[in-house]
Design an enzyme around this catalytic site. Structure first.
Site, PDB file in Angstrom:
ATOM      1  N   ASN A 110     -44.407 -39.356 -34.554  1.00 11.44           N
ATOM      2  CA  ASN A 110     -43.077 -39.954 -34.421  1.00 11.44           C
ATOM      3  C   ASN A 110     -42.056 -39.114 -35.181  1.00 11.44           C
ATOM      4  O   ASN A 110     -42.407 -38.167 -35.878  1.00 11.44           O
ATOM      5  CB  ASN A 110     -43.060 -41.384 -34.993  1.00 11.44           C
ATOM      6  CG  ASN A 110     -43.839 -42.369 -34.136  1.00 11.44           C
ATOM      7  OD1 ASN A 110     -43.922 -42.225 -32.926  1.00 11.44           O
ATOM      8  ND2 ASN A 110     -44.419 -43.365 -34.772  1.00 11.44           N
ATOM      9  N   HIS A 170     -43.248 -46.248 -25.666  1.00 14.09           N
ATOM     10  CA  HIS A 170     -42.907 -44.854 -25.351  1.00 14.09           C
ATOM     11  C   HIS A 170     -42.753 -44.640 -23.845  1.00 14.09           C
ATOM     12  O   HIS A 170     -43.063 -43.579 -23.314  1.00 14.09           O
ATOM     13  CB  HIS A 170     -43.963 -43.892 -25.905  1.00 14.09           C
ATOM     14  CG  HIS A 170     -44.084 -43.932 -27.398  1.00 14.09           C
ATOM     15  ND1 HIS A 170     -43.249 -43.224 -28.236  1.00 14.09           N
ATOM     16  CD2 HIS A 170     -44.930 -44.614 -28.209  1.00 14.09           C
ATOM     17  CE1 HIS A 170     -43.582 -43.460 -29.492  1.00 14.09           C
ATOM     18  NE2 HIS A 170     -44.589 -44.315 -29.507  1.00 14.09           N
ATOM     19  N   HIS A 179     -53.998 -38.591 -26.791  1.00 15.70           N
ATOM     20  CA  HIS A 179     -55.043 -39.392 -27.435  1.00 15.70           C
ATOM     21  C   HIS A 179     -55.257 -38.839 -28.836  1.00 15.70           C
ATOM     22  O   HIS A 179     -55.504 -37.638 -29.016  1.00 15.70           O
ATOM     23  CB  HIS A 179     -56.331 -39.312 -26.614  1.00 15.70           C
ATOM     24  CG  HIS A 179     -57.460 -40.147 -27.130  1.00 15.70           C
ATOM     25  ND1 HIS A 179     -57.290 -41.187 -28.024  1.00 15.70           N
ATOM     26  CD2 HIS A 179     -58.807 -40.086 -26.889  1.00 15.70           C
ATOM     27  CE1 HIS A 179     -58.470 -41.737 -28.294  1.00 15.70           C
ATOM     28  NE2 HIS A 179     -59.393 -41.076 -27.629  1.00 15.70           N
TER      29      HIS A 179
END
Length: 737
Positions: free
Chosen positions: A185, A113, A377
């Site tokens: 995603n 990413h 996170h």
């Protein structure tokens, strides 16, 4: 509409908030403010306290160049030397500071990413999730600031936006109970079932270590070697080979939390959920040729599209939706293992229930400080939301902290402005690199008396986060998966059979292209075996493209019902922020140019962007501003095309240039021929009137699906926008599948 309305709304993309002057400015002044669409992170302190300061408090200011410690600089263009031709002196502290900082401008990019684009916005809750979660940001009417980063997985920061790849959709909610990160995603399933394989799948997808090629591609041996051996990856792979791997825009991209999460209501009752982002503009993709052209013509296509849309006021929006399942001991639903990240639950079995809307309405003011330094996170959770025992999610909880330590230089990355929570922080964590919080007290431990017992523990009635008392079945330590993880093909088969014929055609072409780039024949043959287990027809088409025999299936896979929700084709969607090109003849009739101006005004008023395209820049007609020239435009950046004039070859062309465009050099600029041919080939809506209809005659395009010709401009525009709302005229080239 009146002609004096023309260009009342500026075209997005201006590089600065003020136009430059021809001459170099010499009078000292403050740096101009950001553009109206830009703003930095909210001004909270390193410990999450509201400062009450305006956003510009974190911006550097002053009319004069200074050193990092504030001393004004007299000259930054010449090193301190022993005479004009002498050696540079070691005592040049300004040179030393300037070069030192430049040498360390780059931090390690993300392993995955790395290439991203981001924006600020707001999430507003409908309140429909209150019955299953006590999270404060899901309460009715709650408004929560968000920061969203979109990304590609495999490529480096310098790669291109439109590579065939999985795309990240990561959202940071700055809630009243702390930060919640939904790190997902654009594909609802993942390559692997257990996080221990994550380094392997990424190593396989990244460039080969000997030559460092290919960049940002999965069309190579190591990737297909991996997915053909780890057949759990077949479901994610077929999504990536479909049109989902070529997003038209981040604004038109679905997002998924991938994993199953657990939600807790006010009474402590739990439900299992999957989270979805549904774009209001619909889910749309590029066609393969567009992606290839875009990588060369405009490798920044997606980040530019996002920023320009926000600047133009076409704020992209998504609904957050939940699929809700009973929290039973098996953690199964309709025979589907909810802890298997390679499986989805069809929406026909568990409808997606909308719980709120997210609108992105502010661009970042500094890419590095915000987009690059934002740290997500999966374990940034808030009361009312918890993880599950999904083995991929468990590993992500471990991994995300480690990667921030490496990238952002130490444990205090949450104190960077873009990462700061918008609630008070009193964590007893001390020191470390880049510590900027001023910790009060002398007793950073619990319990204590020297600080009066502060900080104190909070109970559930004070919005404390509680780890759920989930029962773990008595078991032995093993390195294995449950039997329910063994089915690697049925959902890939469901996905294939859910696609429309044109989507199936694109998917089969993608497999043939990618495997055609593989060097080793046995890897191609092994992947064909996997395709045979997914669908016989798919396998045969790909095998034909590779010139190989189609193998028979080796695994008996149950028949599956298609899920219509998985197809992108067949709906009508809003056209907000879509881009329409108006091709005009700079030397044509004044009335035609006046009509072009009126049409542009109408399109802009309807929430679209309208680019006037002509032979040269500047203005044409009565002050009509040209946004693209024939030399700078390609169909890839346009969603629809309106032909207003039939421009002859431009004066900037070399003699004979047009002969390669079908013998049109005397009647029509060959670059317009190319533009129209590409738009037609890519199934985009095309409209023409007046002299513009001649363009279609010259190019050899007649009336047909998505092509509108009429004498009345208003009728042409209306029908063209109807075609645009369907995204593309796929029936222009019917699939044979």
């Amino acid at each position: 509409m009146t002609s004096d309305q023309k260009n009342s709304k500026p075209i997005p993309g201006a590089p600065a908030s003020e136009p430059p002057t021809l001459e170099e400015p010499t009078a000292p002044r403050e740096t101009p403010p950001p553009k109206p669409d830009q703003a930095g992170p909210r001004t909270v302190s390193p410990t999450g306290q509201e400062t009450g300061n305006p956003p510009e408090v974190n911006q550097q200011g002053g009319a004069y160049l200074t050193t990092a410690t504030g001393a004004r600089v007299r000259d930054t263009n010449h090193s301190l030397k022993a005479g004009p031709r002498g050696p540079t002196l070691l005592q040049d502290h300004h040179l030393r500071e300037k070069m030192m900082h430049f040498d360390h401008e780059r931090i390690p990019e993300r392993v995955v990413h790395a290439r991203g684009a981001a924006a600020h916005g707001t999430f507003t809750s409908y309140g429909t999730a209150e019955k299953i979660s006590r999270a404060a940001f899901l309460a009715k009417g709650a408004e929560t600031p968000v920061f969203v980063r979109f990304s590609t997985v495999l490529g480096s920061r310098g790669s291109a936006d439109t590579a065939r790849d999985t795309r990240g959709f990561a959202t940071k909610f700055y809630t009243s109970e702390g930060n919640f990160d939904l790190v997902g995603n654009n594909i609802p399933v993942f390559f692997i079932q257990d996080g221990i394989k994550f380094p392997d799948v990424i190593h396989a997808g990244k460039p080969h270590p000997d030559r460092e090629i290919p960049q940002a591609q999965s069309a190579h041996d190591t990737f297909w070697d991996f997915v053909s051996l780890h057949t759990e990856a077949q479901h994610h792979t077929i999504w990536n080979m479909s049109d989902r791997g070529l997003a038209r825009s981040y604004r038109m991209m679905e997002g998924f939390g991938v994993h199953t999460f657990r939600m807790v209501d006010a009474d402590g009752a739990t439900s299992l959920v999957k989270l979805h982002w549904k774009p209001k503009l619909g889910v749309h993709s590029l066609v393969w040729e567009e992606a290839l052209l875009t990588n060369g013509v405009d490798p920044d296509f997606h980040r530019r599209d996002l920023a320009d849309a926000i600047e133009a006021g076409a704020f992209p929006s998504w609904e957050l939706g939940l699929q809700v399942f009973p929290d039973n001991d098996e953690q199964m639903f309709e025979g589907i293992d909810l802890l298997d990240p390679t499986k989805l639950v069809p929406e026909e079995l568990a409808p997606v229930q909308p719980v709120g809307e997210m609108v992105l309405n502010r661009n970042v003011s500094n890419y590095f400080a915000e987009t690059e330094q934002v740290a997500f996170h999966t374990a940034h959770l808030v009361p009312g939301i918890d993880g599950t025992d999904d083995p991929l999610l468990q590993a992500r909880h471990f991994s995300y902290l480690d990667t921030q330590l490496s990238r952002l230089g130490g444990p205090n990355f949450d104190q960077l402005p873009i990462n700061r929570p918008h609630v008070p922080v009193n964590d007893m964590l001390r020191d470390g690199a880049h510590q900027s919080a001023d910790h009060r007290g002398v007793a950073p431990y619990q319990p204590n008396t020297l600080d009066g017992g502060c900080p104190f523990m909070a109970g559930a009635d004070m919005s404390a986060y509680e780890d759920l008392a989930v029962t773990i079945p008595a078991s032995r330590k093993v390195r294995e998966n449950p039997a329910s993880f063994d089915d690697h093909y049925s959902q890939a088969r469901m996905f294939w059979r859910s696609l429309s014929p044109v989507e199936q055609h694109h998917t089969a072409q993608a497999y043939a292209f990618e495997l055609g780039k593989v060097y080793e024949q046995v890897i191609k043959e092994r992947q064909l075996l996997a395709l045979a287990n997914i669908d016989t027809e798919l396998c045969q088409i790909v095998a034909n493209g590779l010139g190989l025999p189609a193998p028979a299936a080796t695994v008996e896979v149950a028949d599956v019902d298609p899920s219509p929700a998985l197809s992108q084709v067949g709906g009508q969607w809003p056209t907000d922020g879509r881009i329409v090109g108006l091709v005009v003849d700079a030397t044509g009739e004044p009335e035609a140019l006046r009509q072009a101006g009126l049409v542009q005004d109408a399109l802009v008023a309807a929430g679209l962007n309208a680019f006037v395209i002509a032979e040269h820049g500047g203005q044409v007609g009565d002050g009509l501003v040209v946004q693209r020239t024939f030399a700078t435009v390609r169909s890839i950046e346009l969603d629809a095309l309106l032909l207003v004039g039939c421009p002859a070859p431009g004066a900037d062309l070399l003699a004979g240039t047009g002969t390669t465009a079908g013998g049109t050099a005397e009647t029509l600029d060959p670059r317009v021929v190319q533009l129209v041919q590409e738009a037609y080939r890519h199934c985009k809506a095309i409209g023409a009137w007046g002299a513009g209809a001649t363009v279609l005659d010259v190019v050899g395009i007649g009336a047909g699906p998505g092509v509108v010709v009429d004498d009345a401009p208003d009728a042409v525009v209306e029908q063209t926008l109807v075609g645009l709302a369907g995204h593309r005229s796929w029936d222009r080239f019917p699939s044979t599948l």
